[in-house]
Motif scaffolding. Structure first.
Motif, PDB file in Angstrom:
ATOM      1  N   UNK A   1       0.830  -1.193   0.000  1.00 38.23           N
ATOM      2  CA  UNK A   1       0.000   0.000   0.000  1.00 38.23           C
ATOM      3  C   UNK A   1       0.867   1.246   0.000  1.00 38.23           C
ATOM      4  N   UNK A   2       0.361   2.341   0.552  1.00 41.51           N
ATOM      5  CA  UNK A   2       1.056   3.626   0.496  1.00 41.51           C
ATOM      6  C   UNK A   2       2.302   3.702   1.367  1.00 41.51           C
ATOM      7  N   UNK A   3       2.324   3.001   2.481  1.00 45.33           N
ATOM      8  CA  UNK A   3       3.453   3.148   3.407  1.00 45.33           C
ATOM      9  C   UNK A   3       4.432   1.985   3.344  1.00 45.33           C
ATOM     10  N   UNK A   4       4.248   1.058   2.440  1.00 42.43           N
ATOM     11  CA  UNK A   4       5.134  -0.096   2.351  1.00 42.43           C
ATOM     12  C   UNK A   4       4.678  -1.198   3.294  1.00 42.43           C
ATOM     13  N   UNK A   5       5.079  -2.439   3.002  1.00 42.76           N
ATOM     14  CA  UNK A   5       4.563  -3.576   3.760  1.00 42.76           C
ATOM     15  C   UNK A   5       5.124  -3.711   5.170  1.00 42.76           C
ATOM     16  N   UNK A   6       6.315  -3.195   5.429  1.00 44.55           N
ATOM     17  CA  UNK A   6       6.959  -3.448   6.717  1.00 44.55           C
ATOM     18  C   UNK A   6       6.139  -2.982   7.911  1.00 44.55           C
ATOM     19  N   UNK A   7       5.580  -1.780   7.843  1.00 49.51           N
ATOM     20  CA  UNK A   7       4.784  -1.279   8.966  1.00 49.51           C
ATOM     21  C   UNK A   7       3.554  -2.143   9.226  1.00 49.51           C
ATOM     22  N   UNK A   8       2.865  -2.518   8.158  1.00 47.34           N
ATOM     23  CA  UNK A   8       1.673  -3.361   8.301  1.00 47.34           C
ATOM     24  C   UNK A   8       2.030  -4.727   8.872  1.00 47.34           C
ATOM     25  N   UNK A   9       3.115  -5.308   8.362  1.00 41.57           N
ATOM     26  CA  UNK A   9       3.491  -6.652   8.785  1.00 41.57           C
ATOM     27  C   UNK A   9       4.012  -6.670  10.224  1.00 41.57           C
ATOM     28  N   UNK A  10       4.702  -5.613  10.633  1.00 43.14           N
ATOM     29  CA  UNK A  10       5.141  -5.524  12.038  1.00 43.14           C
ATOM     30  C   UNK A  10       3.931  -5.471  12.959  1.00 43.14           C
ATOM     31  N   UNK A  11       2.931  -4.678  12.584  1.00 40.42           N
ATOM     32  CA  UNK A  11       1.708  -4.598  13.373  1.00 40.42           C
ATOM     33  C   UNK A  11       1.005  -5.955  13.395  1.00 40.42           C
TER      34      UNK A  11
END
Length: 122
Positions: A83-93
């Motif tokens: 998405x807009x912020x890249x996968x790393x932030x979503x996946x960490x959450x």
């Protein structure tokens, strides 16, 4: 035979995952979003859920939270292209709220199959 549910709004990703997992000997069902995934899961529980993070109707973070609340011992994997912020932030959450493993799209098939086999061995 272990049962796996895939939740992803991208039909190509769902089809690729289903075919790969079925060839590995798993029984696989698909849902286009988290709401459909929750309906399927409640009708007939699965051993593993692989969910995308960004989906319409009910997104992956909400789906993971609901699954974790209602089925605390369920194994959940999260996948995301970002998405807009890249996968790393979503996946960490996703990992913080209960996903055992996370994979960034495009993911390594061998790595995913290995993680599935490890998670489902009894």
């Amino acid at each position: 035979m272990a049962r796996i549910l895939i939740a992803d709004d991208d039909v190509q990703v769902r089809t690729m995952l289903r075919e790969m997992l079925e060839r590995a000997g798993y029984e696989v069902d698909e849902a286009a979003d988290g709401a459909k995934a929750m309906k399927l899961f409640r009708e007939n529980p699965y051993d593993l859920v692989i969910t995308d993070i960004i989906m319409p109707e009910k997104e992956g973070i909400e789906t993971i939270m609901e699954l974790r609340r209602d089925y605390p011992n369920l194994t959940i994997f999260a996948i995301s292209g970002g998405g807009r912020v890249g996968p790393d932030n979503y996946l960490k959450l996703a990992q913080k709220i209960g996903a055992r493993k996370t994979f960034t799209k495009p993911f390594d098939r061998t790595e995913l199959l290995g993680a599935v086999a490890e998670a489902l061995k009894k």
